[in-house]
Design a protein around this motif. Structure first.
Motif, short mmCIF file in Angstrom:
data_model
loop_
_atom_site.label_atom_id
_atom_site.label_comp_id
_atom_site.label_asym_id
_atom_site.label_seq_id
_atom_site.Cartn_x
_atom_site.Cartn_y
_atom_site.Cartn_z
N MET A 52 0.99 -1.12 -0.07
CA MET A 52 -0.09 0.01 0.02
C MET A 52 0.85 1.30 0.21
SD MET A 52 -2.83 0.60 2.61
CE MET A 52 -4.22 1.42 2.56
N THR A 53 0.46 2.02 -0.74
CA THR A 53 1.23 3.38 -0.72
C THR A 53 0.40 4.48 0.10
OG1 THR A 53 0.04 3.92 -3.19
CG2 THR A 53 2.65 3.58 -3.16
N GLY A 54 1.50 5.34 0.64
CA GLY A 54 0.94 6.42 1.47
C GLY A 54 1.02 7.85 0.77
N GLU A 55 0.12 8.66 1.25
CA GLU A 55 0.06 9.93 0.57
C GLU A 55 0.34 11.15 1.61
OE1 GLU A 55 -3.50 12.40 -1.39
OE2 GLU A 55 -2.99 10.54 -2.58
N THR A 56 1.08 12.08 1.43
CA THR A 56 1.40 13.25 2.33
C THR A 56 1.00 14.34 1.63
OG1 THR A 56 2.92 12.17 3.21
CG2 THR A 56 2.96 14.32 3.86
N VAL A 57 0.19 15.31 2.11
CA VAL A 57 -0.08 16.63 1.45
C VAL A 57 1.21 17.60 1.97
CG1 VAL A 57 -1.64 18.54 1.27
CG2 VAL A 57 -2.62 16.32 1.29
N THR A 58 1.95 18.28 1.21
CA THR A 58 2.88 19.09 1.86
C THR A 58 2.58 20.57 1.67
OG1 THR A 58 4.06 19.14 -0.59
CG2 THR A 58 4.72 17.49 1.15
N LYS A 59 1.55 21.01 0.66
CA LYS A 59 1.05 22.09 0.56
C LYS A 59 -0.47 22.09 0.14
CE LYS A 59 2.31 26.42 -1.89
NZ LYS A 59 3.01 27.21 -2.74
N GLU A 60 -1.35 22.91 0.72
CA GLU A 60 -2.79 22.93 0.38
C GLU A 60 -2.82 23.61 -0.99
OE1 GLU A 60 -5.43 21.73 1.77
OE2 GLU A 60 -3.60 20.86 3.35
N PRO A 61 -3.98 22.92 -1.78
CA PRO A 61 -4.26 23.72 -3.27
C PRO A 61 -4.84 25.15 -3.03
CG PRO A 61 -5.93 21.97 -2.63
CD PRO A 61 -4.89 22.16 -1.46
#
Length: 64
Positions: free
Chosen positions: A1-10
């Motif tokens: 399973m791959t993880g997802e990290t948000v580094t900057k909001e759209p």
């Protein structure tokens, strides 16, 4: 399973379109004197003034 990290909001706005750079700002043309009229002592003070008209339509007044 791959993880997802948000580094900057759209952000909902256009920042840049295309790859062409903005042209350098164009400086306004230098204004030149079109006319210089002398108005002599009209109130008895012994002084007068010049009305200087420039190529951009502006005018200035200079005492003498």
């Amino acid at each position: 399973m791959t993880g997802e990290t948000v580094t900057k909001e759209p952000v909902n706005k256009v920042i840049q379109v295309g790859t062409k750079e903005e042209p350098a700002p164009v400086s306004p043309p230098e204004r030149t004197v079109v006319s210089k009229k002398a108005f002599y002592d009209c109130n008895g003070s012994g002084h007068g003034y010049y009305e200087i008209t420039y190529s951009d339509g502006s005018a200035e007044y200079e005492e003498f």
